[in-house]
Design an enzyme around this catalytic site. Structure first.
Site, PDB file in Angstrom:
ATOM      1  N   ASP A 165      13.781   1.983 -29.186  1.00  0.00           N
ATOM      2  CA  ASP A 165      14.501   3.023 -29.920  1.00  0.00           C
ATOM      3  C   ASP A 165      13.493   3.925 -30.620  1.00  0.00           C
ATOM      4  O   ASP A 165      12.668   3.442 -31.398  1.00  0.00           O
ATOM      5  CB  ASP A 165      15.434   2.372 -30.943  1.00  0.00           C
ATOM      6  CG  ASP A 165      16.449   3.357 -31.510  1.00  0.00           C
ATOM      7  OD1 ASP A 165      16.032   4.482 -31.865  1.00  0.00           O
ATOM      8  OD2 ASP A 165      17.634   3.009 -31.601  1.00  0.00           O
TER       9      ASP A 165
ATOM     10  N   GLU B 225      14.831   6.579 -15.607  1.00  0.00           N
ATOM     11  CA  GLU B 225      13.554   7.296 -15.550  1.00  0.00           C
ATOM     12  C   GLU B 225      13.507   8.219 -14.337  1.00  0.00           C
ATOM     13  O   GLU B 225      13.025   9.352 -14.420  1.00  0.00           O
ATOM     14  CB  GLU B 225      12.429   6.267 -15.490  1.00  0.00           C
ATOM     15  CG  GLU B 225      11.042   6.807 -15.720  1.00  0.00           C
ATOM     16  CD  GLU B 225      10.008   5.705 -15.745  1.00  0.00           C
ATOM     17  OE1 GLU B 225       8.818   6.035 -15.744  1.00  0.00           O
ATOM     18  OE2 GLU B 225      10.385   4.524 -15.752  1.00  0.00           O
TER      19      GLU B 225
END
Length: 238
Positions: A143, A219
């Site tokens: 995060d 990704e």
């Protein structure tokens, strides 16, 4: 992205005690995740206790051990374990559905070189992992806590990376990846100032994605949209 820990750090990167209840990370399990926990936790789960574990006893063999902090739903960790059967892998995740998903995928694939903690990563590292024992520590897409007032919640802080240095073998590597450029810069700043580490980048910045880190669907999509991903690898040298 995984929050990986319930810890908080002050402005100097000093670890403060937990600020939120671990129970808050339980989450709602799917039927499949609940069944996976029931079926595979007895063989692949590691119950946290504040005593150091013995890797040889846990895995039934001697092999280099890789620890991943905050593995999310576990898909890339399971893929890495499948691709490197010569290595031991330990995953640490505070989100119970992710633990269930990881165990299900690994168990159904017959993976035998993976063990999992459902616990706070800092506590596991401090108490359960022996010093100078890890060949690699992985922290992928944590995060970013992108608001400045939340930067103290970022896990990559001076005291934390010193804890990791104690747990890595000499020659062991701390491998980070993030898709937030500001967090990548923060990681680089903290790691470049940390004693006992050597940046593996020829330019003393970032490294290309190594083959051992799988390219995630997220990704792949980000790259098509022109989003960047930054990998950093720092070796423990003293």
């Amino acid at each position: 992205m995984s929050e990986v820990t319930t810890a908080e750090f002050n402005e100097d990167g000093v670890y403060l005690r937990k600020v939120r209840s671990f129970v808050l990370r339980e989450g709602r399990l799917t039927t499949g995740q609940a069944k996976a926990l029931e079926s595979f936790w007895p063989t692949m789960g590691l119950d946290y206790s504040p005593q150091a574990i013995n890797f040889t006893e846990v895995f039934g063999r001697e092999a280099d051990t890789v620890l991943e902090i905050g593995f999310g739903m576990g898909a890339s960790l399971v893929e890495m374990a499948a691709n490197a059967p010569e290595l031991n892998f330990i995953g640490v995740e505070v989100h119970k559905p992710g633990v269930g998903a990881c165990l299900g995928e690994a168990g159904n694939a017959g993976i035998s070189n993976l063990r999992v903690y459902h616990h706070d990563a800092v506590e596991v590292l401090e108490n359960a992992i022996p010093d100078s024992s890890l060949a690699r520590v992985q922290l992928f897409f944590p995060d970013p806590w992108h608001k400045k007032r939340h930067h103290k919640r970022r896990i990559v802080q001076p005291e934390f990376v010193e804890l990791l240095r104690r747990k890595l073998k000499i020659g062991g590597v701390f491998h980070m990846a993030t898709d937030w450029e500001n967090y990548a810069e923060h990681m680089l700043e903290v790691m470049s100032a940390a004693p006992g580490y050597q940046n593996q980048s020829d330019t003393q910045t970032y490294v290309p994605r190594p083959d051992h880190r799988p390219l995630t669907k997220f990704e792949n999509r980000g790259q098509r949209l022109g989003h960047g991903v930054w990998d950093l690898m720092f070796e423990r040298v003293e």
